[in-house]
Design an enzyme around this catalytic site. Sequence first.
Site: not given
Lengths: 146, 146
Positions: B60, B84, B134, B43, B7
Amino acid sequence: MLTRIDHIGIACHDLDATVEFYRATYGFEVFHSEVNEEQGVREAMLKINETSDGGASYLQLLEPTREDSAVGKWLAKNGEGVHHIAFGTADVDADSEEIRGKGVRVLYQEPRIGSMGSRITFLHPKDCHGVLTELVTSAPVESTEH
Amino acid sequence: MLTRIDHIGIACHDLDATVEFYRATYGFEVFHSEVNEEQGVREAMLKINETSDGGASYLQLLEPTREDSAVGKWLAKNGEGVHHIAFGTADVDADSEEIRGKGVRVLYQEPRIGSMGSRITFLHPKDCHGVLTELVTSAPVESTEH
């Protein structure tokens, strides 16, 4: 219709060092590299996965070739990091016109040439909740028919 | 081994308005939404495509639930935008340990719970050329065997 995350564009000061970081840390390899003089960037495409629409998702690492390029100015202001995201579509012309009609500023009057012979345009980040957003139609794959 | 772009995490001030922007502009729909109190975010996950490793790629969209959360502080400093990027792996524990061993700071001692029951960790952006990165292992799909 946008059918995939085509790539994440990441601005860096030193393309070779950044390519080496992604190789050494994650094992990602360079799939393609080129210089785009119009955009003022040297770039490397790292292919991460294939996608359900028949395309693929890449990281696009971008080093400016001149300080007054869009990426050069962005880097001077923001430092290294994610510069833009790109969605893949079969028809960037139709999609960009449709999106323009919704009041989102499309930065090019006509799509221009992007990575690997693709046709691309960008949407204004201020109209996209802060995200510089690219639309991409990949170059046609050469036919293997005779 | 990292096998997909899982994502792109995008921070926003108003989740409902941002979800509506992505729906109205591109036709992307909410696949899943949740509140993660530990991360301090509300989210929405928008599924964009499936990937060749059997997973999928999402946007996301993240709205902080409190100003002192990581995303809240980031938004106050940077404004809306890409917060991110996340790579998918079958084994976040093994990959994060391997990457830690290469000298990249891994932000959690052990992976924590992320979207849709996944297990996640983050790598320090200063060790990743400015990109908060991530690593995600999706929750196992429930078996349909009897």
